[in-house]
Design an enzyme around this catalytic site. Structure first.
Site, PDB file in Angstrom:
ATOM      1  N   CYS A 337       0.832  -1.205   0.000  1.00 57.17           N
ATOM      2  CA  CYS A 337       0.000   0.000   0.000  1.00 57.17           C
ATOM      3  C   CYS A 337       0.867   1.256   0.000  1.00 57.17           C
ATOM      4  O   CYS A 337       1.437   1.620  -1.021  1.00 57.17           O
ATOM      5  CB  CYS A 337      -0.986  -0.022   1.159  1.00 57.17           C
ATOM      6  SG  CYS A 337      -2.386   1.111   0.917  1.00 57.17           S
ATOM      7  N   HIS A 439      -3.524  -5.756   1.007  1.00 53.16           N
ATOM      8  CA  HIS A 439      -3.225  -6.000   2.406  1.00 53.16           C
ATOM      9  C   HIS A 439      -3.444  -7.477   2.725  1.00 53.16           C
ATOM     10  O   HIS A 439      -4.286  -8.137   2.120  1.00 53.16           O
ATOM     11  CB  HIS A 439      -4.135  -5.156   3.300  1.00 53.16           C
ATOM     12  CG  HIS A 439      -3.832  -3.692   3.253  1.00 53.16           C
ATOM     13  ND1 HIS A 439      -2.721  -3.137   3.847  1.00 53.16           N
ATOM     14  CD2 HIS A 439      -4.493  -2.665   2.669  1.00 53.16           C
ATOM     15  CE1 HIS A 439      -2.719  -1.836   3.645  1.00 53.16           C
ATOM     16  NE2 HIS A 439      -3.779  -1.518   2.929  1.00 53.16           N
TER      17      HIS A 439
END
Length: 503
Positions: A337, A439
């Site tokens: 991310c 994630h």
């Protein structure tokens, strides 16, 4: 007929006292005793969050508690989430959706709506479940904030729940913290206290007996038990107080050397848990520009809530220059991310999502990519297939990002059926620099093992997968923690606490 049967609230003498994990254990205990139970936290302040099935965003602790309760995660479990942004207020997430960046004064004006929304979410959960485990935040004795204490006092008002108080005895001053908390909270709330838990104790618990007797005599509060510190507990921490301190956990001479660099605004650091709990790794946890730098085999950078500011810190400290040199020497990289965004050439924030309109920051520049912050946040659970030089993998995880990353010609998207305008897992031409918006990517055992084995082989190191299954490990840890709580706490002292077969 209304099915709701029981509720209990967990308050603490301070932050990091153990509220989240105690609430987690209570969720599992009540479910084991036959009740459909759910967690609830009216207002949470945390950078660790995750998605509900319908794309909402709630605190990571409530996601873990939902797992412990064996129920699906709902937005109502954490209706107000505040994501602090270093001196600029917080991003306010209401019922799973961002409502913008608010200063403290702006949030105080917004607070009545937040409180009304939280009360409505609570009522909805009482219609859906038979029991609730409610978690407070920080301390209920912050007298300067009592009139706006949504997570503790306001939630206690609208829920009317009995509660227990947990104290971190490791910090010292435990009895003063308990007595002071009881003295400072309103009388109506004090009357609902069902007992005290002393957490993280190391030593002979009999040494506490005189103090426990004093609490009962002078404050009329019983002690439910003393929880010994449980070493090597591998359950997700909610806030940065639970992060490892900078330092190195040395492995064997041939072990794969992994360096984790912690941005100041690190978020969703639970992504790193599979590495932190892997005994086969030589692990070095560092801050950018901090001590302990050496040449690793793999550098990992996780998410950041304040990516542009963290990127500037990397540039100022000389960390970016160091990482570019490491990439030239063949060191591998994994960015998740915010880490992916920082690997690119530039990050641009036209709308001030990270706090400043028109903000433009140079990235590390080891991946041919550019990122622009977008007002609409992507938040969803994701299942994809990736084709890599070390195998094809079915990957499960979730996305949670404002950034929109665009790849240049010298970057590869590894996903099959990926959207051109929305890369999810990308690499450089050498396949040594990897960035992903997925994630929990390292929770995928086959991918993690293959990736680390390929890094080790390329770097002349040795990595033997431990035959680990991350999902099974988490379930085992939940059960281990629950047994620990049941062993040392006398839950039968709590008036009305359900027995086995309570349904």
């Amino acid at each position: 007929m209304k099915r709701f049967k029981y509720q209990i609230m967990v308050l603490g003498t301070s932050s990091h006292a153990g509220k989240s994990l105690l609430a987690t254990a209570l969720c599992r205990i009540l479910n084991n005793r036959g009740l459909r139970v759910a967690p609830f936290k009216a207002q949470n302040m945390a950078l660790n969050s995750g998605p509900t099935l319908d794309g909402g965003e709630i605190g990571r602790a409530q996601l873990l508690q939902a797992e412990a309760a064996r129920c699906l995660p709902y937005r109502e479990m954490n209706p107000v989430l505040l994501k602090p942004m270093r001196g600029q207020g917080s991003q306010v997430v209401l019922m799973g959706k961002p409502r913008g960046l608010m200063s403290t004064k702006e949030y105080f004006k917004f607070w009545p709506k937040a409180a009304k929304t939280a009360a409505s979410a609570y009522r909805a959960l009482t219609e859906m479940f038979e029991a609730l485990v409610i978690e407070g935040a920080g301390s209920p004795a912050e007298i300067n904030l009592a009139h706006r204490d949504l997570a503790n006092l306001e939630c206690a008002r609208f829920s009317k729940a009995p509660w227990i108080l947990i104290c971190d005895i490791e910090r010292g001053g435990a009895f003063a913290s308990v007595a002071g908390t009881l003295d400072l909270i309103p009388l109506w709330l004090r009357k609902r206290c069902r007992g005290v838990v002393f957490n993280k104790f190391r030593g002979d618990a009999s040494l506490l007996e005189s103090g426990i007797r004093w609490l009962k005599k002078e404050r009329g509060i019983q002690t439910l038990g003393v929880l010994p510190f449980l070493p090597d507990l591998r359950l997700e921490e909610e806030d940065s107080l639970g992060l490892p301190k900078p330092g190195r956990r040395k492995g064997s001479k041939t072990a794969l050397r992994v360096e984790i660099i912690q941005p100041s605004s690190i978020a969703n650091f639970n992504d790193l848990q599979p590495l932190l709990s892997d005994p086969a790794l030589d692990l070095n946890w560092r801050t950018p520009g901090g001590k302990g730098a050496s040449e690793p085999d793999l550098v990992v950078i996780a998410g950041s809530k304040f990516t542009l500011a963290d990127m500037e810190a990397f540039n100022r400290s000389g960390e970016s220059k160091r990482l570019r040199k490491l990439a030239e020497r063949g060191v591998w990289f994994l960015g998740i991310c915010g880490g992916l965004q920082m690997f690119g050439k530039e990050i641009f924030d036209e709308d001030g999502i990270d706090g400043r309109k028109g903000w433009r920051v140079k990235g590390i520049g080891i991946l041919d990519a550019w990122t622009t912050m977008h007002p609409v946040k992507i938040s969803e659970q994701t299942e994809v297939r990736a084709k890599t030089p070390f195998g094809q993998f079915e990957l499960k995880g979730y996305e949670m990002h404002h950034g929109r990353t665009h790849l240049g010609t010298a970057a590869h998207e590894t996903l099959l059926k990926a959207l051109p305008e929305r890369p999810l897992m990308s690499s450089d031409p050498s396949f040594k620099v990897w960035g992903t918006y997925l994630h929990a990517v390292l929770d995928n055992d086959a991918f993690r093992n293959a990736f680390l084995k390929r890094v080790a082989k390329d770097r002349g190191r040795r990595y033997l997968p431990q035959g680990r299954n991350i999902a099974d490990e988490k379930e085992a840890e939940l059960n281990r923690w629950t047994r620990h709580v049941e062993k040392f706490l006398n839950l039968d002292l709590i008036q009305g606490f359900p027995k086995v077969g309570a349904r």
